[in-house]
Write a protein that holds these residues in place. Structure first.
Motif, mmCIF file in Angstrom:
data_model
loop_
_atom_site.group_PDB
_atom_site.id
_atom_site.type_symbol
_atom_site.label_atom_id
_atom_site.label_comp_id
_atom_site.label_asym_id
_atom_site.label_seq_id
_atom_site.Cartn_x
_atom_site.Cartn_y
_atom_site.Cartn_z
ATOM 1 N N GLY A 181 0.805 -1.212 0.000
ATOM 2 C CA GLY A 181 0.000 0.000 0.000
ATOM 3 C C GLY A 181 0.838 1.261 0.000
ATOM 4 N N GLY A 182 2.136 1.148 0.351
ATOM 5 C CA GLY A 182 3.033 2.283 0.204
ATOM 6 C C GLY A 182 3.418 3.012 1.467
ATOM 7 N N ALA A 183 2.929 2.584 2.634
ATOM 8 C CA ALA A 183 3.308 3.267 3.875
ATOM 9 C C ALA A 183 4.696 2.818 4.316
ATOM 10 N N THR A 184 5.564 3.774 4.604
ATOM 11 C CA THR A 184 6.910 3.457 5.074
ATOM 12 C C THR A 184 6.855 3.190 6.569
ATOM 13 N N ALA A 185 7.322 2.008 6.974
ATOM 14 C CA ALA A 185 7.207 1.592 8.369
ATOM 15 C C ALA A 185 8.488 1.772 9.161
ATOM 16 N N GLU A 186 9.647 1.629 8.490
ATOM 17 C CA GLU A 186 10.914 1.651 9.216
ATOM 18 C C GLU A 186 12.058 1.896 8.250
ATOM 19 N N PHE A 187 13.212 2.275 8.797
ATOM 20 C CA PHE A 187 14.415 2.342 7.980
ATOM 21 C C PHE A 187 15.550 1.644 8.714
ATOM 22 N N PHE A 188 16.509 1.149 7.934
ATOM 23 C CA PHE A 188 17.633 0.413 8.488
ATOM 24 C C PHE A 188 18.934 1.046 8.004
ATOM 25 N N PRO A 189 19.829 1.431 8.908
ATOM 26 C CA PRO A 189 21.147 1.925 8.499
ATOM 27 C C PRO A 189 21.939 0.815 7.818
ATOM 28 N N ARG A 190 22.973 1.200 7.111
ATOM 29 C CA ARG A 190 23.722 0.212 6.328
ATOM 30 C C ARG A 190 24.521 -0.750 7.190
ATOM 31 N N ASP A 191 24.726 -0.439 8.480
ATOM 32 C CA ASP A 191 25.455 -1.364 9.334
ATOM 33 C C ASP A 191 24.540 -2.405 9.992
ATOM 34 N N THR A 192 23.277 -2.439 9.584
ATOM 35 C CA THR A 192 22.354 -3.436 10.125
ATOM 36 C C THR A 192 22.629 -4.790 9.485
ATOM 37 N N PRO A 193 22.965 -5.813 10.269
ATOM 38 C CA PRO A 193 23.198 -7.137 9.682
ATOM 39 C C PRO A 193 21.917 -7.715 9.082
ATOM 40 N N ALA A 194 22.079 -8.604 8.116
ATOM 41 C CA ALA A 194 20.921 -9.209 7.451
ATOM 42 C C ALA A 194 20.017 -9.917 8.441
ATOM 43 N N GLU A 195 20.610 -10.603 9.420
ATOM 44 C CA GLU A 195 19.816 -11.338 10.402
ATOM 45 C C GLU A 195 18.941 -10.395 11.218
ATOM 46 N N ASP A 196 19.507 -9.251 11.641
ATOM 47 C CA ASP A 196 18.731 -8.278 12.403
ATOM 48 C C ASP A 196 17.636 -7.662 11.540
ATOM 49 N N MET A 197 17.965 -7.365 10.296
ATOM 50 C CA MET A 197 16.966 -6.805 9.396
ATOM 51 C C MET A 197 15.805 -7.776 9.205
ATOM 52 N N ALA A 198 16.110 -9.038 8.977
ATOM 53 C CA ALA A 198 15.060 -10.038 8.780
ATOM 54 C C ALA A 198 14.194 -10.164 10.028
ATOM 55 N N ARG A 199 14.823 -10.159 11.191
ATOM 56 C CA ARG A 199 14.068 -10.279 12.438
ATOM 57 C C ARG A 199 13.137 -9.086 12.639
ATOM 58 N N LYS A 200 13.641 -7.897 12.402
ATOM 59 C CA LYS A 200 12.831 -6.695 12.600
ATOM 60 C C LYS A 200 11.719 -6.597 11.559
ATOM 61 N N VAL A 201 12.039 -6.917 10.310
ATOM 62 C CA VAL A 201 10.997 -6.918 9.272
ATOM 63 C C VAL A 201 9.916 -7.933 9.623
ATOM 64 N N GLY A 202 10.331 -9.097 10.111
ATOM 65 C CA GLY A 202 9.364 -10.106 10.515
ATOM 66 C C GLY A 202 8.412 -9.598 11.575
ATOM 67 N N CYS A 203 8.921 -8.783 12.507
ATOM 68 C CA CYS A 203 8.066 -8.194 13.533
ATOM 69 C C CYS A 203 6.990 -7.313 12.908
ATOM 70 N N PHE A 204 7.381 -6.477 11.952
ATOM 71 C CA PHE A 204 6.423 -5.607 11.266
ATOM 72 C C PHE A 204 5.386 -6.421 10.497
ATOM 73 N N LEU A 205 5.829 -7.467 9.834
ATOM 74 C CA LEU A 205 4.908 -8.286 9.060
ATOM 75 C C LEU A 205 3.908 -8.983 9.972
ATOM 76 N N ASP A 206 4.378 -9.462 11.112
ATOM 77 C CA ASP A 206 3.466 -10.102 12.073
ATOM 78 C C ASP A 206 2.462 -9.098 12.610
ATOM 79 N N ALA A 207 2.947 -7.892 12.920
ATOM 80 C CA ALA A 207 2.055 -6.862 13.475
ATOM 81 C C ALA A 207 1.014 -6.411 12.464
ATOM 82 N N ALA A 208 1.362 -6.471 11.187
ATOM 83 C CA ALA A 208 0.440 -6.029 10.131
ATOM 84 C C ALA A 208 -0.607 -7.088 9.798
#
Length: 209
Positions: A181-208
């Motif tokens: 739908g186009g709503a920006t939920a979060e941003f990740f700095p470039r030093d964010t490891p892939a594992e942390d990014m996946a975990r945090k994105v998963g939280c947003f997906l679960d909440a949605a």
């Protein structure tokens, strides 16, 4: 006023309070549903990020923001001639995408160029194929690219004053999570490891969901 009338007035007042309270809690729940997933705040809130656009996809089709963000996306602004940062960040985003896929969650990668002069649809196709089968590359006119970058507060500047062929482009390196739908939920700095990014994105997906 009779007891009967007092009862009616009291009941109406109670219902009004319940309706108003329910609307307040519903609005608050909608606004705060991602609160447990966020690790920080930005000025203006995440709702200040994003804009409508029409850009050219790597297959040559002209697409709108609504047509791009039909599902959760990891949005990155970069350019294909970038010697190290952009390939590394895109590879990290692709790794997070693969980790999420392994957990049963699908996200797409969206790569918006900050170098439309060199990043033609064909160039974006070749670049994207190195990282993921599910990546959308977007380019456009100088004005279109400037507008979409402004929408996500992304600074960039081409250092092409002395060399208009092999120049580098300064740019920010955040990756944005844009929901369906186009709503920006979060941003990740470039030093964010892939594992942390996946975990945090998963939280947003679960909440949605």
């Amino acid at each position: 006023m009779t007891n009967h009338k007092l009862l009616i007035v009291g009941t109406v007042a109670a219902l009004a309070i319940l309706v108003a309270g329910g609307a307040y809690l519903s609005g608050r729940s909608e606004a705060d549903r991602f609160a447990q997933c966020r690790t920080g705040n930005v000025a203006g809130g995440m709702e200040a990020f994003g804009t409508d656009f029409t850009l050219t996809r790597q297959d040559g089709a002209r697409v709108t923001a609504a047509e791009v963000f039909t599902r959760p996306s990891l949005l990155y602004f970069g350019y294909t001639f970038c010697p190290d940062v952009c390939p590394m960040d895109t590879a990290r985003n692709a790794e997070a995408q693969a980790l999420l896929a392994g957990q049963g969650s699908e996200v797409q990668l969206v790569f918006v160029t900050v170098d439309p002069r060199r990043d033609t649809p064909e160039v974006l196709t070749t670049f994207g194929e190195q990282f993921s089968e599910d990546i959308v590359g977007l380019t456009g006119s100088d004005e279109e690219i400037a507008a979409v970058n402004k929408g996500w507060r992304n600074y960039y500047k081409a250092n092409d004053a002395e060399d208009d062929q092999y120049y580098l482009v300064d740019h920010m390196t955040n990756t944005f999570l844009v929901m369906a739908g186009g709503a920006t939920a979060e941003f990740f700095p470039r030093d964010t490891p892939a594992e942390d990014m996946a975990r945090k994105v998963g939280c947003f997906l679960d909440a949605a969901s």
